[in-house]
Structures are given as C-alpha cells and as structure tokens.
Enzyme design. Structure first.
Site, mmCIF file in Angstrom:
data_model
loop_
_atom_site.group_PDB
_atom_site.id
_atom_site.type_symbol
_atom_site.label_atom_id
_atom_site.label_comp_id
_atom_site.label_asym_id
_atom_site.label_seq_id
_atom_site.Cartn_x
_atom_site.Cartn_y
_atom_site.Cartn_z
ATOM 1 N N GLU A 35 0.794 -1.230 0.000
ATOM 2 C CA GLU A 35 0.000 0.000 0.000
ATOM 3 C C GLU A 35 0.828 1.282 0.000
ATOM 4 O O GLU A 35 0.798 2.047 0.997
ATOM 5 C CB GLU A 35 -0.958 0.001 1.201
ATOM 6 C CG GLU A 35 -1.855 -1.211 1.272
ATOM 7 C CD GLU A 35 -2.922 -1.111 2.367
ATOM 8 O OE1 GLU A 35 -2.860 -0.196 3.202
ATOM 9 O OE2 GLU A 35 -3.832 -1.958 2.366
ATOM 10 N N GLU A 40 -5.431 -8.640 1.013
ATOM 11 C CA GLU A 40 -6.053 -8.279 2.301
ATOM 12 C C GLU A 40 -7.529 -8.009 2.079
ATOM 13 O O GLU A 40 -7.910 -7.326 1.125
ATOM 14 C CB GLU A 40 -5.455 -6.992 2.895
ATOM 15 C CG GLU A 40 -4.126 -7.162 3.563
ATOM 16 C CD GLU A 40 -3.597 -5.857 4.156
ATOM 17 O OE1 GLU A 40 -4.406 -4.998 4.590
ATOM 18 O OE2 GLU A 40 -2.368 -5.696 4.163
HETATM 19 C C1 FCB Z 1 -4.389 -2.015 5.653
HETATM 20 C C2 FCB Z 1 -3.015 -2.381 6.143
HETATM 21 C C3 FCB Z 1 -2.992 -3.448 7.195
HETATM 22 C C4 FCB Z 1 -4.159 -3.335 8.156
HETATM 23 C C5 FCB Z 1 -5.461 -3.130 7.432
HETATM 24 C C6 FCB Z 1 -6.666 -3.027 8.326
HETATM 25 O O1 FCB Z 1 -4.365 -0.732 5.140
HETATM 26 O O2 FCB Z 1 -2.217 -2.842 5.073
HETATM 27 O O3 FCB Z 1 -1.749 -3.416 7.822
HETATM 28 O O4 FCB Z 1 -3.903 -2.422 9.117
HETATM 29 O O5 FCB Z 1 -5.386 -2.008 6.613
#
Ligand code: FCB
Length: 447
Positions: A171, A353
């Site tokens: 990110e 994620e």
């Molecule tokens: C993302 C991050 C991760 C976590 C989630 C909820 O932005 O990559 O580390 O904190 O959010």
C-alpha cells in the site's frame, strides 16, 4: 446472519488450485523491539496524541517469541499460504549490512512454513522504515529508494529458495498520503506538496526492487500490493462525477497507472507545480517493470461530492459499517476488479487483504463474530462475481490472522479471525476462523 462461508457449487474458488491464506505485518504483531533498530512507527507511537490508545509496538502479539505456536495455529486453519512482512530494521544494520540474527529469525519461520507446505508470501515493506533513514529524509529522499533496493538484494539472496511470492511494497498510498501528506501515519509529515514526492520515491523503490528480484529470485511470484478504495459520486450530477473521478485518480489510479502505463494520471498537470515529484529520465520505465502478479487490498468504498475549494470532499460513510467506521459495500470489490481488468492489462491478481474490524467479545471461551462471517461471505462472493466476469484471480488472504496493532487506532480495533488477549497472549480462534477453515477444507479436489 450466516455462520458459514459458502460459494456457488461451480465456483473456481472451490478448486484446490485457488490459494487461501491469512495475512499479518511485522510491526503489527512481532514486538521484539529490542532485537531490532527503531523504525518510524516506534517514533510515531512515542509522539503524544498520534496513536489513539497511546500504545506502541514494543510487545504487540509477542509473535517474536511465540512464532512457533503461531505457525501451528496457521497450520491448524488449513490455509495454503501465509502472508507476512519482513521488518527492514530487524534484518539490516545501520551500516547497510545484514543483521544475521534478524535474518535467522525469518529463516526459521520460512523453514517451518516450508516444512508444513504453507506458501510464504513475503512483503518486503509494510511501513516500518528504519528511523535512521527517516532522519535523512525518509521517502522524501530519493536515496531511500536505492537503500530499499540494497536491502532487497541482500535479503532475497539470504532467503533463496524459501519464498513463494514477494511483494515489494504494501500500500504505497498509505505510506505516501497518510504518512507524508495528511500525517496520520508515521512519520506524521503534513503538507500537500509532499505526498506525491514520497509516492514517486516509493514507486521507484518498487521498480528497483523488481529488477533485483527478477535477478535474485526469478522463480518466485514477484509483484506489489496496492490498496483501493473505489470512489463513487454522491449524485449523478456532472460536478459530483468529475470530483469523484479526480479523487479516484488522486488516491487509486495514481499508484497503479504508472505500473502498467508508465505514466501518472493526467491530473498531474492540474496539480500545483510544487506538488510535482521530480521525475528522472528512466524512472517511469523502472517503475513499470513487468509484474508476476498484482496484490489488491480491499476493505471499503468512499463516496464523494464536488467542493469548490477542495475540489472533492468525502461524505460520511453510510451504514452498515464495521467497528472502524468503514462502510460494508462488497459490490465495490466486484466493480473495482472488473474495472481494473478493463483499464489495464493485469497479471494474475491476488486479494492480499480483506477483512472487518468487529467489536469482539469472548463469551465462554468463544467469539461469535457473525458480522465478520457475513462480511467475509459477501466479499468472497463478490470476488467470485469478478472471476465470472473474466478477472484472473488466483488467491485470497484474510486480514488478519489475529488481532493486532492497528496503526493509529492502536489495539482498539480487532481485525483477526483469531482473538488475542493482550494480557495473557492467549489466542482463541473466532467463529469466523472456524468458518474460514471449513470453507478451505471443503474445497473439491482437482476441480
Ligand atoms: C491495511 C493495512 C494493514 C491493516 C489493514 C486493516 O491498510 O495494510 O496493515 O492495518 O489495513
């Protein structure tokens, strides 16, 4: 509400070729802070008022000491893969040489994963920049990109043959915009003139690291993890739509377009000159290095309306939301994936994620997190819809394996499919964890 995760019978996501995993990041779980150099998040946590509960990453989930039992836990979930990140300040000394003790810590983890046949998805930078590099300007200093490539060179040699997949960065939007523009993440720098400069150096770091990985680790899947918060207009008015497109270019396309098209979005020309990054002749070619895969992190969408002064403003997220205030809107995941697939010529995609913060409670030794199960079920199905519409998605990672340090929110937000009692460090698999395990173990062989 459902207590099960289910997909249509014919779903490709029920094939055993589809990879299911769980994800974590070093600073959020490890602790073991005395055994590494300080990073920008240590400094940020020590700055009053930055982290809501005043907490830090000194102990976190104590994964530094408990990693063996945590790998047993991961194994017990039956997942195919584990996405972890490497703490740069644990493996590299201030001289730039490898810190062998830190390297050995990760080698033991990687060996254990390999022995258990769990694929290691290794993220090389999940926000814990060594503080000594920040002292020299951090991501505002072009040199940091080269220091990153040096680190990646050493570590990818040390890990030879042990890593299934590398992600250069996690990110870059968060590092650049949250860290160097609005300052709500480390290092907490505020100023519109900084964000895109930091972003450029991060993307350059990514491109340089891709060159290194292609050479040192040609057999792993090498790519990057981007987060997307798809932008929707509040109304059908031209003004709102235009404002929303601008926001989308500013927050989302900014990080993907250079990777595939070798240019920044056209809105660059609309930004004040002093917000522009300095782009050297070969930078965009380096940044657009071919990727083996794209990692996509998705949690929510954002709704915008036009604003005369600020160009766009985000309206408060409508219900339903999770405990962190993010709207639950799974359809945006389908629409995002389909639209990225039509805009760019994408390599295979992994959802690296996805997950929900819920206000969990342990009752009689159990965590009945039906809302999280609902979230996962709807997002898995939203992904399946994208696959049906032609997007080549090969895997999915739940964020997170276990509750952990949620950055500026400290320990107040729980994203795990495993509950962590921070006093005793006892882990308890939540009902969502059991549901995830069942989904994985019920896949059809050779479908
Ligand atoms: C993302 C991050 C991760 C976590 C989630 C909820 O932005 O990559 O580390 O904190 O959010």
């Amino acid at each position: 509400m459902t207590d099960k995760l289910s997909l249509p019978d014919e779903s490709l996501m029920l094939s055993t070729d589809f990879i299911y995993g769980v994800a974590t990041a070093s600073f959020q779980i490890e602790g073991g802070a005395n055994d590494r150099l300080p990073c920008i998040w240590d400094t940020f946590c020590n700055t009053k008022g930055k982290v809501i509960d005043g907490s830090n990453g000194l102990v976190a989930c104590d994964h530094f000491n408990l990693w063996q039992q945590d790998i047993e836990l991961i194994d017990s979930l039956g997942v195919d893969a584990y996405r972890l990140s490497i703490s740069w300040p644990r493996v590299i000394k201030e001289t730039g040489e490898l810190n062998q003790e830190g390297v050995n810590y990760y080698l033991a983890i990687l060996d254990r994963l390999q022995a258990k046949n769990i694929k290691a998805f290794v993220t090389l930078y999940h926000w814990d920049l060594p503080q000594y590099l920040e002292d020299d300007g951090g991501w505002l200093n072009r040199e940091t990109a080269y220091r990153f490539a040096d680190y990646v060179n050493l570590i990818s040699k040390a890990f030879a043959g042990k890593v299934y997949s590398y992600a250069t960065l996690n990110e870059p939007f968060c590092s650049a915009f949250l860290g160097y523009e609005v300052g709500i993440h480390a290092p907490g720098i505020v100023g519109k003139q900084y964000g895109k400069k930091a972003a450029h150096h991060l993307l350059l770091a990514h491109g340089l690291a891709m060159q290194v990985l292609t050479k040192n680790s040609p057999n792993s899947l090498n790519g990057i993890v981007l987060n997307f918060t798809p932008c929707y207009p509040e109304s059908d008015s031209q003004a709102d739509k235009k404002a929303t497109d601008f926001a989308d270019d500013y927050f989302n396309q900014w990080y993907i377009k250079p990777l595939f098209d070798g240019v920044y979005p056209d809105i660059l020309s609309e930004l004040p000159q002093d917000h522009h990054p300095e782009i050297f002749a070969s930078d965009m070619e380096i940044i657009s290095h071919k990727l083996d895969y794209l990692g996509v992190n998705f949690y929510t969408r954002a709704i915008y309306k036009a604003d005369e002064k600020e160009r766009f403003i985000q309206i408060p997220p409508p219900e339903p939301t999770t405990d962190i205030g993010w709207e639950i809107y799974p359809k945006a995941l389908t629409e995002l994936l389909v639209s990225l697939n039509s805009k760019y010529s994408l390599p295979p995609v992994y959802i690296t994620e996805n997950g929900a913060a819920i206000d969990d409670e342990i009752i009689d030794g159990k965590v009945y997190d039906a809302k999280r199960i609902g979230y996962y079920n709807d997002h898995l199905n939203a992904m399946n819809d994208a696959i049906e519409q032609g997007v080549d998605i090969r895997g999915y990672f739940a964020w997170s394996l276990m509750d952990n340090f949620e950055w500026a929110e400290g320990y107040l937000k729980r994203f795990g499919i495993v509950y962590v009692d921070y006093d005793s460090q006892v882990r308890t698999i939540k009902e969502s964890g059991h549901a995830y395990k069942n989904l994985i173990s019920n896949r059809n062989i050779n479908k």
